[in-house]
Scaffold this motif. Structure first.
Motif, PDB file in Angstrom:
ATOM      1  N   THR A 125       0.831  -1.202   0.000  1.00 63.53           N
ATOM      2  CA  THR A 125       0.000   0.000   0.000  1.00 63.53           C
ATOM      3  C   THR A 125       0.868   1.256   0.000  1.00 63.53           C
ATOM      4  O   THR A 125       2.047   1.225   0.363  1.00 63.53           O
ATOM      5  N   GLU A 126       0.280   2.374  -0.416  1.00 63.26           N
ATOM      6  CA  GLU A 126       0.938   3.691  -0.382  1.00 63.26           C
ATOM      7  C   GLU A 126       2.300   3.674  -1.053  1.00 63.26           C
ATOM      8  O   GLU A 126       3.291   4.198  -0.536  1.00 63.26           O
ATOM      9  N   SER A 127       2.365   3.090  -2.242  1.00 63.93           N
ATOM     10  CA  SER A 127       3.616   3.075  -2.999  1.00 63.93           C
ATOM     11  C   SER A 127       4.055   4.510  -3.285  1.00 63.93           C
ATOM     12  O   SER A 127       3.232   5.381  -3.574  1.00 63.93           O
ATOM     13  N   ASP A 128       5.360   4.765  -3.185  1.00 63.06           N
ATOM     14  CA  ASP A 128       5.855   6.132  -3.387  1.00 63.06           C
ATOM     15  C   ASP A 128       7.076   6.107  -4.295  1.00 63.06           C
ATOM     16  O   ASP A 128       7.069   5.424  -5.302  1.00 63.06           O
ATOM     17  N   ALA A 129       8.114   6.842  -3.946  1.00 65.20           N
ATOM     18  CA  ALA A 129       9.279   6.961  -4.827  1.00 65.20           C
ATOM     19  C   ALA A 129       9.912   5.594  -5.084  1.00 65.20           C
ATOM     20  O   ALA A 129       9.788   4.666  -4.277  1.00 65.20           O
ATOM     21  N   ALA A 130      10.598   5.487  -6.212  1.00 66.14           N
ATOM     22  CA  ALA A 130      11.185   4.210  -6.605  1.00 66.14           C
ATOM     23  C   ALA A 130      12.481   4.437  -7.369  1.00 66.14           C
ATOM     24  O   ALA A 130      12.762   5.534  -7.856  1.00 66.14           O
ATOM     25  N   GLY A 131      13.254   3.372  -7.478  1.00 69.43           N
ATOM     26  CA  GLY A 131      14.480   3.395  -8.267  1.00 69.43           C
ATOM     27  C   GLY A 131      14.742   2.023  -8.832  1.00 69.43           C
ATOM     28  O   GLY A 131      14.209   1.020  -8.339  1.00 69.43           O
ATOM     29  N   VAL A 132      15.556   1.958  -9.865  1.00 72.11           N
ATOM     30  CA  VAL A 132      15.932   0.689 -10.484  1.00 72.11           C
ATOM     31  C   VAL A 132      17.404   0.404 -10.196  1.00 72.11           C
ATOM     32  O   VAL A 132      18.261   1.276 -10.380  1.00 72.11           O
ATOM     33  N   ILE A 133      17.674  -0.817  -9.750  1.00 72.01           N
ATOM     34  CA  ILE A 133      19.028  -1.274  -9.457  1.00 72.01           C
ATOM     35  C   ILE A 133      19.317  -2.505 -10.302  1.00 72.01           C
ATOM     36  O   ILE A 133      18.519  -3.452 -10.335  1.00 72.01           O
ATOM     37  N   SER A 134      20.462  -2.514 -10.975  1.00 71.40           N
ATOM     38  CA  SER A 134      20.854  -3.661 -11.792  1.00 71.40           C
ATOM     39  C   SER A 134      21.336  -4.800 -10.904  1.00 71.40           C
ATOM     40  O   SER A 134      21.993  -4.579  -9.879  1.00 71.40           O
ATOM     41  N   MET A 135      21.022  -6.022 -11.318  1.00 73.12           N
ATOM     42  CA  MET A 135      21.521  -7.196 -10.592  1.00 73.12           C
ATOM     43  C   MET A 135      23.026  -7.388 -10.813  1.00 73.12           C
ATOM     44  O   MET A 135      23.687  -8.060 -10.022  1.00 73.12           O
ATOM     45  N   ASP A 136      23.557  -6.790 -11.881  1.00 79.03           N
ATOM     46  CA  ASP A 136      24.999  -6.835 -12.147  1.00 79.03           C
ATOM     47  C   ASP A 136      25.398  -5.532 -12.829  1.00 79.03           C
ATOM     48  O   ASP A 136      25.279  -5.404 -14.047  1.00 79.03           O
TER      49      ASP A 136
END
Length: 438
Positions: A125-136
């Motif tokens: 619930t209440e999803s907000d800021a996000a980022g993407v991180i590479s697995m490698d």
């Protein structure tokens, strides 16, 4: 010239024409300006479409060489958002033509996997800021990645969750990576492939998350605690990193943390903290006097949100003033710009700016929007202060009063993620021409 090239050139022409017609402080939202711009657009379209017919005739007689030149021109022409909208009635959004939007997660429901399965956990619930991180990070295009999304829930029910993708953007897994925290609002990336999530309450702190090893630790960025929002790093000198943290409070002083360390542990102690003190309408300084900086914040930059660093400049949002503030980190001067003041196309960026995010070419800075009848995701092109819209809620529809959240890009920059917080939905946005977002 192909029809699609004509449309792209028309968009570029109108942007530059619009900047010539208006003063920087004016807005093209007035009916007269809007009608005039539309008239110019129609006239330009007629001319360019006629040129396109001529080009096709020439291509027929010249063995297709003109068509090759037209395709080359199309490849060099930047993509402009918001020239025209179409309505996705199922999602209740207006979308810039040239983009496709599909949902990938819904609050309160299991996350669907590409193999036909689904997560045991329901999307938070209440999803907000996000980022993407590479697995490698050494091979980001051939490894999977994680979309890390904050949860702005209260009473220890917030945290950070991760949607795990393969290299092609297919959903594999959904996990709770940071449980037990409260009102996780904004965040930011580190140069060593981790995510920092910030709590937004009086005793809030900032936590570092490594979604690959799944380890977490509280950082020292938050000091004694505060209503923190977002983090950005100036890593031009890896031996002297500077992390900037915003605070969503009337007296929330922008913090700068300097460290000579690099990697996991660099944010866990040993650095020095100073605060932004704006001196006048042009100059600023960094000070160790936190109360002086809080006085400055109340006067010049209350309630700060998203923050980004690019080429020696710090870009951060003052939500209350609906402005973008740009600090020159070298000459200690700054400028302020009203967000959405100069709109191009059919979008409307009229409410509070929230998160911001630079695309890979730095041509566009993307924004989320908090509040209003049709909150959306917008972009700012270059340095001329022209704003565009990727998508927005239908006015007065299901997202009335909501806020857009979670802007991030896949490692190949072809998938743009964003959503709505209160309604509880996350989208994947792609370009119909198959190209990357800039």
């Amino acid at each position: 010239m192909s029809d699609s090239s004509a449309v792209a050139v028309k968009a570029k022409f109108i942007v530059h024409l619009d900047s010539e017609i208006e003063s920087p402080a004016s807005s093209n939202r007035s009916p007269n300006n809007h009608r005039f711009a539309k008239a110019i657009a129609i006239a330009t379209s007629v001319f360019l479409l006629a040129a396109g017919l001529s080009a096709r005739l020439t291509a027929t007689t010249n063995g297709g060489s003109a068509g090759i030149r037209a395709r080359s021109l199309q490849q060099r022409t930047p993509f402009f958002f918001g020239d025209e909208f179409y309505v996705d009635s199922d999602l209740d959004i207006e979308v810039s033509k040239g983009l496709t939007v599909r949902p990938i997660a819904w609050t309160g429901k299991p996350v669907p996997y590409a193999d036909g399965g689904e997560s045991k956990l329901k999307y938070h619930t209440e999803s907000d800021a996000a980022g993407v991180i590479s697995m490698d990070p050494t091979d980001p295009l051939n490894s999977g990645y994680v979309y890390l999304a904050n949860s702005e829930e209260d009473d220890g029910k917030g945290g950070v969750f991760g949607i795990y993708f393969d290299k092609d953007g297919n959903v594999l897994e959904y996990k709770n990576l940071l449980p037990g925290t409260t009102w996780n609002c904004g965040g930011g990336h580190t140069p060593w492939n981790t995510w920092v999530s910030c709590e937004e309450h009086e005793a809030g702190q900032c936590y570092e998350i490594d979604p690959v090893s799944e380890k977490t630790q509280m950082t020292v960025l938050g000091g004694d605690g505060g209503q923190y929002e977002s983090v950005a790093c100036d890593d031009r000198d890896p031996s002297n990193l500077k992390f900037f943290t915003t605070e969503d409070h009337e007296r929330g002083a922008l913090r700068r943390y300097e460290t000579g360390d690099y990697g996991w542990g660099a944010l866990h102690g040993g650095g020095t903290t100073t605060f932004l003190n704006v001196l006048d309408d042009e100059n600023y300084e960094w000070t160790t006097d936190e109360e002086l900086a809080r006085d400055s914040a109340e006067k010049y930059y209350p309630k700060t949100e998203g923050v980004q660093v690019h080429e020696g400049k710090l870009y951060f949002m003052s939500k209350e003033d609906e402005s973008l503030i740009v600090l020159d980190l070298e000459d200690m001067t700054y400028e302020t710009e009203a967000t959405g003041k100069k709109m191009y196309g059919e979008g409307d960026f009229g409410d509070q700016p929230d998160q911001n995010y630079f695309g890979p070419t730095r041509k566009y800075m993307y924004f989320t929007e908090d509040g209003g009848e049709n909150p959306g995701v917008h972009a700012r092109y270059g340095d001329d202060g022209t704003y565009f819209t990727l998508f927005q809620g239908v006015e007065g529809g299901r997202y009335d009063g909501d806020e857009t959240v979670g802007i991030a890009l896949s490692p190949d920059h072809k998938k743009f993620y964003a959503g709505f917080q209160d309604y509880g939905i996350i989208f994947e946005v792609t370009r119909n021409d198959g190209r990357a977002f800039e």
